[in-house]
Design a protein around this motif. Structure first.
Motif, PDB file in Angstrom:
ATOM      1  N   PHE A  21       0.919  -1.124  -0.270  1.00 13.69           N
ATOM      2  CA  PHE A  21       0.431   0.068  -0.042  1.00 13.69           C
ATOM      3  C   PHE A  21       0.859   1.082  -0.329  1.00 13.69           C
ATOM      4  O   PHE A  21       2.002   1.272   0.666  1.00 13.69           O
ATOM      5  N   LEU A  22       0.167   2.164  -0.717  1.00 13.47           N
ATOM      6  CA  LEU A  22       1.918   3.716  -0.936  1.00 13.47           C
ATOM      7  C   LEU A  22       0.261   4.847  -1.482  1.00 13.47           C
ATOM      8  O   LEU A  22      -0.537   4.548  -2.434  1.00 13.47           O
ATOM      9  N   LYS A  23       0.115   5.554  -0.780  1.00 13.47           N
ATOM     10  CA  LYS A  23      -0.507   6.917  -0.763  1.00 13.47           C
ATOM     11  C   LYS A  23       0.548   8.207  -0.554  1.00 13.47           C
ATOM     12  O   LYS A  23       1.914   7.826   0.478  1.00 13.47           O
ATOM     13  N   VAL A  24       0.769   8.685  -1.403  1.00 12.42           N
ATOM     14  CA  VAL A  24       1.652  10.421  -1.354  1.00 12.42           C
ATOM     15  C   VAL A  24       0.333  10.887  -1.656  1.00 12.42           C
ATOM     16  O   VAL A  24      -0.159  11.644  -1.914  1.00 12.42           O
ATOM     17  N   GLY A  25       1.371  11.726  -0.541  1.00 13.67           N
ATOM     18  CA  GLY A  25       0.212  13.331   0.039  1.00 13.67           C
ATOM     19  C   GLY A  25       0.376  14.801  -0.899  1.00 13.67           C
ATOM     20  O   GLY A  25       1.456  14.237  -1.904  1.00 13.67           O
ATOM     21  N   GLN A  26       0.216  15.139  -0.460  1.00 17.55           N
ATOM     22  CA  GLN A  26       0.464  17.164  -1.723  1.00 17.55           C
ATOM     23  C   GLN A  26       2.266  17.247  -1.238  1.00 17.55           C
ATOM     24  O   GLN A  26       3.169  16.553  -0.527  1.00 17.55           O
ATOM     25  N   VAL A  27       2.346  17.544  -2.555  1.00 18.19           N
ATOM     26  CA  VAL A  27       3.536  18.018  -3.145  1.00 18.19           C
ATOM     27  C   VAL A  27       4.304  19.226  -1.885  1.00 18.19           C
ATOM     28  O   VAL A  27       3.140  20.195  -1.150  1.00 18.19           O
ATOM     29  N   MET A  28       5.181  19.259  -1.538  1.00 21.12           N
ATOM     30  CA  MET A  28       5.977  20.752  -0.274  1.00 21.12           C
ATOM     31  C   MET A  28       6.509  20.686  -0.463  1.00 21.12           C
ATOM     32  O   MET A  28       7.506  20.934  -1.926  1.00 21.12           O
ATOM     33  N   GLU A  29       6.590  22.380  -0.014  1.00 23.98           N
ATOM     34  CA  GLU A  29       7.753  23.937  -0.647  1.00 23.98           C
ATOM     35  C   GLU A  29       9.126  23.004  -1.460  1.00 23.98           C
ATOM     36  O   GLU A  29       9.802  23.675  -2.380  1.00 23.98           O
ATOM     37  N   ASP A  30       9.374  22.159  -0.539  1.00 23.76           N
ATOM     38  CA  ASP A  30      10.095  21.315  -0.154  1.00 23.76           C
ATOM     39  C   ASP A  30      10.544  20.756  -2.234  1.00 23.76           C
ATOM     40  O   ASP A  30      11.845  20.014  -1.879  1.00 23.76           O
ATOM     41  N   GLY A  31       9.559  20.178  -2.931  1.00 27.03           N
ATOM     42  CA  GLY A  31       9.335  19.177  -3.698  1.00 27.03           C
ATOM     43  C   GLY A  31       9.255  18.199  -3.013  1.00 27.03           C
ATOM     44  O   GLY A  31       9.315  17.302  -4.573  1.00 27.03           O
ATOM     45  N   TYR A  32       9.532  17.779  -1.686  1.00 26.90           N
ATOM     46  CA  TYR A  32       9.397  16.173  -1.273  1.00 26.90           C
ATOM     47  C   TYR A  32       7.781  15.780  -1.468  1.00 26.90           C
ATOM     48  O   TYR A  32       6.944  17.126  -1.245  1.00 26.90           O
ATOM     49  N   HIS A  33       7.433  14.718  -0.259  1.00 24.39           N
ATOM     50  CA  HIS A  33       6.090  15.025  -0.568  1.00 24.39           C
ATOM     51  C   HIS A  33       6.797  13.606   1.047  1.00 24.39           C
ATOM     52  O   HIS A  33       7.312  12.903   0.536  1.00 24.39           O
ATOM     53  N   ASP A  34       5.322  14.196   1.633  1.00 26.11           N
ATOM     54  CA  ASP A  34       5.635  12.664   2.692  1.00 26.11           C
ATOM     55  C   ASP A  34       4.152  11.476   2.267  1.00 26.11           C
ATOM     56  O   ASP A  34       3.574  11.847   1.341  1.00 26.11           O
ATOM     57  N   VAL A  35       4.457  10.467   2.318  1.00 20.78           N
ATOM     58  CA  VAL A  35       4.046   9.214   2.196  1.00 20.78           C
ATOM     59  C   VAL A  35       3.607   8.547   3.404  1.00 20.78           C
ATOM     60  O   VAL A  35       3.785   8.259   4.853  1.00 20.78           O
ATOM     61  N   ALA A  36       2.068   7.179   3.765  1.00 18.38           N
ATOM     62  CA  ALA A  36       1.892   6.707   3.759  1.00 18.38           C
ATOM     63  C   ALA A  36       2.046   4.757   3.468  1.00 18.38           C
ATOM     64  O   ALA A  36       1.311   4.879   2.207  1.00 18.38           O
ATOM     65  N   THR A  37       2.319   4.345   4.190  1.00 18.84           N
ATOM     66  CA  THR A  37       3.301   2.791   3.057  1.00 18.84           C
ATOM     67  C   THR A  37       3.076   1.995   4.096  1.00 18.84           C
ATOM     68  O   THR A  37       3.549   2.365   5.540  1.00 18.84           O
ATOM     69  N   ALA A  38       2.312   0.204   3.912  1.00 20.13           N
ATOM     70  CA  ALA A  38       2.698  -1.073   4.410  1.00 20.13           C
ATOM     71  C   ALA A  38       3.726  -1.469   3.442  1.00 20.13           C
ATOM     72  O   ALA A  38       3.537  -2.124   2.839  1.00 20.13           O
ATOM     73  N   TYR A  39       4.806  -1.827   4.392  1.00 20.93           N
ATOM     74  CA  TYR A  39       6.626  -2.364   3.713  1.00 20.93           C
ATOM     75  C   TYR A  39       6.034  -3.712   3.764  1.00 20.93           C
ATOM     76  O   TYR A  39       5.536  -4.207   5.240  1.00 20.93           O
ATOM     77  N   GLN A  40       5.852  -4.670   2.630  1.00 23.49           N
ATOM     78  CA  GLN A  40       6.963  -6.174   3.208  1.00 23.49           C
ATOM     79  C   GLN A  40       8.075  -6.550   2.777  1.00 23.49           C
ATOM     80  O   GLN A  40       7.948  -6.451   1.479  1.00 23.49           O
ATOM     81  N   ALA A  41       9.094  -6.744   3.776  1.00 26.32           N
ATOM     82  CA  ALA A  41       9.684  -7.596   3.218  1.00 26.32           C
ATOM     83  C   ALA A  41      10.189  -8.901   2.573  1.00 26.32           C
ATOM     84  O   ALA A  41       9.269  -9.608   3.299  1.00 26.32           O
ATOM     85  N   VAL A  42      10.267  -9.166   1.348  1.00 28.28           N
ATOM     86  CA  VAL A  42      10.464 -10.558   0.580  1.00 28.28           C
ATOM     87  C   VAL A  42      11.628 -11.313   0.526  1.00 28.28           C
ATOM     88  O   VAL A  42      12.848 -10.420   0.484  1.00 28.28           O
ATOM     89  N   SER A  43      11.812 -12.132  -0.182  1.00 34.75           N
ATOM     90  CA  SER A  43      12.719 -13.260   0.300  1.00 34.75           C
ATOM     91  C   SER A  43      13.509 -13.708  -1.402  1.00 34.75           C
ATOM     92  O   SER A  43      14.530 -13.840  -1.322  1.00 34.75           O
ATOM     93  N   LEU A  44      13.618 -12.258  -1.830  1.00 35.06           N
ATOM     94  CA  LEU A  44      14.414 -11.714  -2.761  1.00 35.06           C
ATOM     95  C   LEU A  44      15.631 -11.099  -1.879  1.00 35.06           C
ATOM     96  O   LEU A  44      15.219  -9.545  -1.785  1.00 35.06           O
ATOM     97  N   THR A  45      16.464 -10.801  -2.468  1.00 37.05           N
ATOM     98  CA  THR A  45      17.464 -10.437  -1.205  1.00 37.05           C
ATOM     99  C   THR A  45      18.516 -10.523  -1.919  1.00 37.05           C
ATOM    100  O   THR A  45      19.053 -10.996  -2.347  1.00 37.05           O
TER     101      THR A  45
END
Length: 311
Positions: A21-45
């Protein structure tokens, strides 16, 4: 307290990741975005071997083409080693040998995994005994995905993705990954997202200032239910990535016609991650994708974060 540095090589392994899951917030003044993500580590290493040296250097092997990877100070693993040395006041160097299996510029955090494994390997090689908190602080300065590569498992990332909180996950999820023959620039995809939102401002809801992870994703992970998770997969970067690389849409359709519960781009792409019900379904989908001349590999998650490997 420190322990004696070793004169032998040290090996560490760190996982690639899928953003389920990856939700991207508004672009900020510095050009970056805050995000909310659900990470899953997988067996490709990624495996990193660290050897004593007077300077800092890196070489690559692996199942993917590494011929275009930088081996100078711009390489993220070299940056990680130098950052740890500066932090600890260590005056030596390290030679890194990295065995790569995570696609390069593929949206799966391969470079971040290299950096995380390097931090762990160099800490052991140099006898530093840095705390987990110290390594995580260094990781956050190296890149948004590096802290998660250290932690692994399943986690929620906020801010730039580096502010982590663990998420409960039951059982194993089975994935088939369609690997592209090209990479995509994460900044380019984010810029395209901003343009996409401007173009469709009348048709889509405005981006949130502080995005959050959908509760249904957390429920699905906690239940270990791939059907429930398939209904909740989401990636705000998928539409702009498909605009930049339209052929990925055909890959998504192919997977979903051949047994995938759902598919989505991992991170900024171009790797397409297909969620399947079980290992047998994964094998069938891998065969179908391979028959269409796509490079496909199977993986499971969640798996451990960066750890030392004792040969």
């Amino acid at each position: 307290m420190t322990i004696a540095a070793t004169s032998q090589g040290v090996r560490a392994r760190a996982p690639g990741k899928i953003n389920v899951f990856l939700k991207v917030g508004q672009v900020m003044e510095d050009g970056y975005h805050d995000v909310a993500t659900a990470y899953q580590a997988v067996s490709l290493t990624e495996d990193v071997r660290a050897y004593p040296a007077d300077d800092f250097s890196v070489a690559f092997t692996g199942t993917i083409d590494t011929s275009d990877l930088a081996t100078d100070g711009s390489n993220l693993a070299i940056k990680a080693a130098r950052a740890l040395a500066r932090s600890a006041g260590y005056r030596g160097g390290v030679h890194l040998e990295i065995d790569k299996h995570v696609p390069i510029a593929g949206g799966m955090g391969g470079g971040s995994a290299d950096a995380a494994a390097t931090l762990l390997a160099c800490d052991a090689l140099w006898g530093l005994e840095a705390s987990k908190e110290e390594l995580l602080a260094l990781a956050a300065k190296l890149g948004a995905d590096v802290p998660f590569a250290l932690v692994g498992g399943t986690a929620i990332g906020t801010g730039r993705g580096d502010q982590l909180s663990p998420a409960l996950a039951k059982g194993a999820f089975h994935w088939v990954l369609a690997l592209a023959e090209f990479g995509m620039s994460t900044p380019d995809v984010y810029r395209e997202l901003d343009r996409h939102r401007d173009r469709h401002a009348q048709d889509i809801f405005p981006a949130q200032h502080q995005p959050t992870v959908d509760a249904n994703v957390l429920h699905a992970l906690r239940a270990g239910d791939p059907l429930m998770l398939a209904e909740s997969l989401h990636n705000d970067l998928q539409a702009p990535a498909l605009h930049l690389a339209p052929g990925l849409g055909k890959v998504l359709q192919l997977g979903e016609r051949n047994g995938a519960l759902a598919g989505l781009l991992s991170g900024s792409g171009p790797t397409v991650a297909f969620l399947v019900p079980d290992a047998d379904s994964g094998m069938e989908l891998q065969v179908a994708l391979s028959a269409s001349r796509l490079t496909a590999v199977r993986a499971t998650g969640p798996v451990h974060g960066a750890r030392l490997i004792h040969d």
